[in-house]
Design a protein around this motif. Structure first.
Motif, PDB file in Angstrom:
ATOM      1  N   ARG A  54       0.823  -1.192   0.000  1.00  0.00           N
ATOM      2  CA  ARG A  54       0.000   0.000   0.000  1.00  0.00           C
ATOM      3  C   ARG A  54       0.868   1.257   0.000  1.00  0.00           C
ATOM      4  NH1 ARG A  54      -2.845   4.155   1.858  1.00  0.00           N
ATOM      5  NH2 ARG A  54      -1.145   4.598   3.249  1.00  0.00           N
ATOM      6  N   THR A  55       1.960   1.245   0.789  1.00  0.00           N
ATOM      7  CA  THR A  55       2.808   2.437   0.822  1.00  0.00           C
ATOM      8  C   THR A  55       3.595   2.593  -0.470  1.00  0.00           C
ATOM      9  OG1 THR A  55       4.601   1.249   1.906  1.00  0.00           O
ATOM     10  CG2 THR A  55       3.077   2.440   3.328  1.00  0.00           C
ATOM     11  N   VAL A  56       3.983   1.464  -1.081  1.00  0.00           N
ATOM     12  CA  VAL A  56       4.735   1.541  -2.337  1.00  0.00           C
ATOM     13  C   VAL A  56       3.826   2.011  -3.468  1.00  0.00           C
ATOM     14  CG1 VAL A  56       5.954   0.195  -4.077  1.00  0.00           C
ATOM     15  CG2 VAL A  56       6.430  -0.183  -1.657  1.00  0.00           C
ATOM     16  N   ALA A  57       2.607   1.431  -3.540  1.00  0.00           N
ATOM     17  CA  ALA A  57       1.732   1.708  -4.671  1.00  0.00           C
ATOM     18  C   ALA A  57       0.892   2.968  -4.501  1.00  0.00           C
ATOM     19  CB  ALA A  57       0.810   0.515  -4.911  1.00  0.00           C
ATOM     20  N   ALA A  58       0.700   3.412  -3.261  1.00  0.00           N
ATOM     21  CA  ALA A  58      -0.097   4.621  -3.005  1.00  0.00           C
ATOM     22  C   ALA A  58      -1.419   4.601  -3.756  1.00  0.00           C
ATOM     23  CB  ALA A  58       0.703   5.880  -3.341  1.00  0.00           C
ATOM     24  N   ILE A  59      -2.254   3.587  -3.463  1.00  0.00           N
ATOM     25  CA  ILE A  59      -3.513   3.485  -4.195  1.00  0.00           C
ATOM     26  C   ILE A  59      -4.445   4.655  -3.909  1.00  0.00           C
ATOM     27  CG2 ILE A  59      -3.800   1.053  -4.831  1.00  0.00           C
ATOM     28  CD1 ILE A  59      -4.799   0.459  -2.118  1.00  0.00           C
ATOM     29  N   SER A  60      -4.253   5.334  -2.772  1.00  0.00           N
ATOM     30  CA  SER A  60      -5.114   6.481  -2.498  1.00  0.00           C
ATOM     31  C   SER A  60      -4.891   7.579  -3.547  1.00  0.00           C
ATOM     32  CB  SER A  60      -4.854   7.028  -1.095  1.00  0.00           C
ATOM     33  OG  SER A  60      -3.526   7.450  -0.976  1.00  0.00           O
ATOM     34  N   ILE A  61      -3.656   7.661  -4.064  1.00  0.00           N
ATOM     35  CA  ILE A  61      -3.348   8.657  -5.098  1.00  0.00           C
ATOM     36  C   ILE A  61      -4.065   8.285  -6.400  1.00  0.00           C
ATOM     37  CG2 ILE A  61      -1.507   9.735  -6.450  1.00  0.00           C
ATOM     38  CD1 ILE A  61      -1.029  10.478  -3.692  1.00  0.00           C
ATOM     39  N   LEU A  62      -4.001   7.016  -6.765  1.00  0.00           N
ATOM     40  CA  LEU A  62      -4.674   6.565  -7.981  1.00  0.00           C
ATOM     41  C   LEU A  62      -6.171   6.846  -7.875  1.00  0.00           C
ATOM     42  CD1 LEU A  62      -4.760   5.145 -10.721  1.00  0.00           C
ATOM     43  CD2 LEU A  62      -4.863   2.960  -9.507  1.00  0.00           C
ATOM     44  N   ARG A  63      -6.734   6.528  -6.706  1.00  0.00           N
ATOM     45  CA  ARG A  63      -8.162   6.747  -6.512  1.00  0.00           C
ATOM     46  C   ARG A  63      -8.514   8.233  -6.654  1.00  0.00           C
ATOM     47  NH1 ARG A  63     -11.664   4.951  -1.300  1.00  0.00           N
ATOM     48  NH2 ARG A  63     -10.439   6.526  -0.256  1.00  0.00           N
ATOM     49  N   LYS A  64      -7.660   9.079  -6.087  1.00  0.00           N
ATOM     50  CA  LYS A  64      -7.885  10.523  -6.178  1.00  0.00           C
ATOM     51  C   LYS A  64      -7.887  10.971  -7.645  1.00  0.00           C
ATOM     52  CE  LYS A  64      -5.341  14.681  -4.712  1.00  0.00           C
ATOM     53  NZ  LYS A  64      -4.272  14.874  -5.667  1.00  0.00           N
ATOM     54  N   PHE A  65      -6.928  10.459  -8.414  1.00  0.00           N
ATOM     55  CA  PHE A  65      -6.846  10.841  -9.831  1.00  0.00           C
ATOM     56  C   PHE A  65      -8.075  10.362 -10.607  1.00  0.00           C
ATOM     57  CE2 PHE A  65      -1.892  11.043  -9.922  1.00  0.00           C
ATOM     58  CZ  PHE A  65      -1.953  12.240  -9.236  1.00  0.00           C
ATOM     59  N   VAL A  66      -8.544   9.141 -10.281  1.00  0.00           N
ATOM     60  CA  VAL A  66      -9.727   8.608 -10.976  1.00  0.00           C
ATOM     61  C   VAL A  66     -10.931   9.497 -10.679  1.00  0.00           C
ATOM     62  CG1 VAL A  66     -11.386   6.695 -11.049  1.00  0.00           C
ATOM     63  CG2 VAL A  66      -8.925   6.218 -11.095  1.00  0.00           C
ATOM     64  N   ILE A  67     -11.082   9.872  -9.408  1.00  0.00           N
ATOM     65  CA  ILE A  67     -12.214  10.738  -9.024  1.00  0.00           C
ATOM     66  C   ILE A  67     -12.118  12.092  -9.732  1.00  0.00           C
ATOM     67  CG2 ILE A  67     -13.265  12.002  -7.099  1.00  0.00           C
ATOM     68  CD1 ILE A  67     -12.497   9.595  -5.301  1.00  0.00           C
ATOM     69  N   GLU A  68     -10.910  12.665  -9.735  1.00  0.00           N
ATOM     70  CA  GLU A  68     -10.724  13.969 -10.385  1.00  0.00           C
ATOM     71  C   GLU A  68     -11.051  13.901 -11.873  1.00  0.00           C
ATOM     72  OE1 GLU A  68      -7.279  15.748  -7.392  1.00  0.00           O
ATOM     73  OE2 GLU A  68      -6.724  15.118  -9.425  1.00  0.00           O
ATOM     74  N   ARG A  69     -10.578  12.822 -12.509  1.00  0.00           N
ATOM     75  CA  ARG A  69     -10.798  12.667 -13.945  1.00  0.00           C
ATOM     76  C   ARG A  69     -12.295  12.514 -14.248  1.00  0.00           C
ATOM     77  NH1 ARG A  69      -8.603  14.256 -18.560  1.00  0.00           N
ATOM     78  NH2 ARG A  69      -9.441  13.026 -20.268  1.00  0.00           N
ATOM     79  N   ALA A  70     -12.957  11.674 -13.438  1.00  0.00           N
ATOM     80  CA  ALA A  70     -14.388  11.440 -13.649  1.00  0.00           C
ATOM     81  C   ALA A  70     -15.168  12.742 -13.469  1.00  0.00           C
ATOM     82  CB  ALA A  70     -14.889  10.378 -12.677  1.00  0.00           C
ATOM     83  N   GLN A  71     -14.787  13.514 -12.464  1.00  0.00           N
ATOM     84  CA  GLN A  71     -15.478  14.791 -12.229  1.00  0.00           C
ATOM     85  C   GLN A  71     -15.242  15.745 -13.395  1.00  0.00           C
ATOM     86  OE1 GLN A  71     -13.806  15.668  -8.398  1.00  0.00           O
ATOM     87  NE2 GLN A  71     -15.604  14.911  -7.271  1.00  0.00           N
ATOM     88  N   LYS A  72     -14.035  15.699 -13.937  1.00  0.00           N
ATOM     89  CA  LYS A  72     -13.682  16.616 -15.009  1.00  0.00           C
ATOM     90  C   LYS A  72     -14.526  16.350 -16.259  1.00  0.00           C
ATOM     91  CE  LYS A  72      -9.765  18.526 -17.477  1.00  0.00           C
ATOM     92  NZ  LYS A  72      -8.411  18.283 -17.975  1.00  0.00           N
ATOM     93  N   VAL A  73     -14.686  15.061 -16.592  1.00  0.00           N
ATOM     94  CA  VAL A  73     -15.423  14.755 -17.821  1.00  0.00           C
ATOM     95  C   VAL A  73     -16.901  14.461 -17.551  1.00  0.00           C
ATOM     96  CG1 VAL A  73     -13.342  13.910 -18.974  1.00  0.00           C
ATOM     97  CG2 VAL A  73     -14.810  12.287 -17.777  1.00  0.00           C
ATOM     98  N   GLY A  74     -17.321  14.605 -16.286  1.00  0.00           N
ATOM     99  CA  GLY A  74     -18.741  14.462 -15.971  1.00  0.00           C
ATOM    100  C   GLY A  74     -19.249  13.030 -15.878  1.00  0.00           C
ATOM    101  N   THR A  75     -18.348  12.075 -15.569  1.00  0.00           N
ATOM    102  CA  THR A  75     -18.782  10.684 -15.397  1.00  0.00           C
ATOM    103  C   THR A  75     -19.309  10.491 -13.974  1.00  0.00           C
ATOM    104  OG1 THR A  75     -17.129   9.918 -16.980  1.00  0.00           O
ATOM    105  CG2 THR A  75     -18.036   8.260 -15.494  1.00  0.00           C
ATOM    106  N   ASN A  76     -20.438   9.795 -13.869  1.00  0.00           N
ATOM    107  CA  ASN A  76     -21.065   9.576 -12.564  1.00  0.00           C
ATOM    108  C   ASN A  76     -20.174   8.719 -11.651  1.00  0.00           C
ATOM    109  OD1 ASN A  76     -23.105   9.664 -10.639  1.00  0.00           O
ATOM    110  ND2 ASN A  76     -24.001   7.743 -11.384  1.00  0.00           N
ATOM    111  N   ILE A  77     -20.035   9.132 -10.383  1.00  0.00           N
ATOM    112  CA  ILE A  77     -19.249   8.354  -9.412  1.00  0.00           C
ATOM    113  C   ILE A  77     -20.194   7.809  -8.347  1.00  0.00           C
ATOM    114  CG2 ILE A  77     -17.345   8.369  -7.767  1.00  0.00           C
ATOM    115  CD1 ILE A  77     -16.360  10.944  -9.162  1.00  0.00           C
ATOM    116  N   ILE A  78     -20.104   6.498  -8.102  1.00  0.00           N
ATOM    117  CA  ILE A  78     -20.937   5.865  -7.074  1.00  0.00           C
ATOM    118  C   ILE A  78     -20.011   5.345  -5.982  1.00  0.00           C
ATOM    119  CG2 ILE A  78     -22.568   3.997  -6.579  1.00  0.00           C
ATOM    120  CD1 ILE A  78     -23.053   4.056  -9.741  1.00  0.00           C
ATOM    121  N   PHE A  79     -20.267   5.743  -4.742  1.00  0.00           N
ATOM    122  CA  PHE A  79     -19.470   5.214  -3.641  1.00  0.00           C
ATOM    123  C   PHE A  79     -20.194   4.034  -3.029  1.00  0.00           C
ATOM    124  CE2 PHE A  79     -17.715   9.422  -4.152  1.00  0.00           C
ATOM    125  CZ  PHE A  79     -16.357   9.161  -4.057  1.00  0.00           C
ATOM    126  N   SER A  80     -19.447   2.947  -2.854  1.00  0.00           N
ATOM    127  CA  SER A  80     -20.034   1.733  -2.311  1.00  0.00           C
ATOM    128  C   SER A  80     -19.098   1.204  -1.236  1.00  0.00           C
ATOM    129  CB  SER A  80     -20.189   0.709  -3.443  1.00  0.00           C
ATOM    130  OG  SER A  80     -20.802  -0.461  -2.963  1.00  0.00           O
TER     131      SER A  80
END
Ligand SMILES: [Zn+2]
Length: 222
Positions: free
Chosen positions: A144-170
């Motif tokens: 987890r510390t090597v891969a920093a998945i929280s960063i990837l998740r942040k980028f995915v959320i930012e990208r989705a918000q930018k292009v208007g793709t719906n985000i569902i939290f589960s």
């Protein structure tokens, strides 16, 4: 690379320490002797050694050759430290570029994005706030510390918000079921294995994949 640099710094520091301990400090000027005492007990923090070098620069008439040798260590350590930081920054920049690309690819192919609400910071903690050891294996925390998945998740959320793709939290941890038979699974019984065999239907699966499928099913039926 940064690991080997850190190892090299450690080796040089240990050698410098050992050499310092072998000197005769009985005649040292008091402020300097005080800084020398401050590096004990061993192993001393590098900052303590740097303090000692700084103090010694005010008393360089005391064992000038020894001082210049110690100063050589200090400069080399500083050089390696800056190099190490530089390497780390470069690696992080490269990783983030890669993650931004992953995020673009993921969002481009998706009609909506489902994200697990899992508290990522809890994974890296050794102890749960409630007490007791984190059931996640050390290896998983390390990745987890090597891969920093929280960063990837942040980028995915930012990208989705930018292009208007719906985000569902589960929440993948809520109502855990086998994706094959929809019956509850009991991951707590085998916290250290990735593969799981369903007690009800005998299906064998990767827990992470099953969580994704279960989340998708839940999202699809609401
Ligand atoms: Zn099943």
């Amino acid at each position: 690379m940064t690991d080997s640099l850190r190892g090299k710094r450690q080796g040089l520091r240990d050698a410098a320490l050992q050499w310092l301990m072998s000197l005769d400090w009985s005649g040292a000027p008091e402020p300097l002797a005080g800084k020398f005492r401050a590096i004990q007990p061993l192993p001393a923090a590098t900052s303590r050694l740097v303090d000692l070098a700084a103090e010694w620069s005010h008393h360089s008439e005391w064992h000038p050759e020894a001082y210049s040798q110690f100063e050589k260590w200090r400069r080399e350590d500083k050089r390696l430290r800056l190099w190490e930081r530089n390497q780390r920054d470069k690696i992080i920049r490269r990783r983030n570029d890669q993650y931004r690309q992953f995020a673009r690819d993921i969002v481009e192919d998706a009609s909506s994005i489902t994200i697990n609400v899992l508290d990522l910071s809890a994974l890296s903690r050794v102890d749960k706030p409630s007490g007791g050891e984190n059931p996640l294996p050390a290896a998983a925390r390390h990745y987890r510390t090597v891969a920093a998945i929280s960063i990837l998740r942040k980028f995915v959320i930012e990208r989705a918000q930018k292009v208007g793709t719906n985000i569902i939290f589960s929440d993948a941890a809520k109502d855990r079921v086998c994706h094959s038979c929809q019956k509850p699974v009991n991951y707590a019984a085998s916290p250290f294995t990735h593969q799981y065999v369903c007690e009800t239907c005998g299906a064998s699966f990767d827990k992470d994949l099953n969580s994704c499928r279960s989340m998708l099913m839940r999202v699809g039926t609401t």
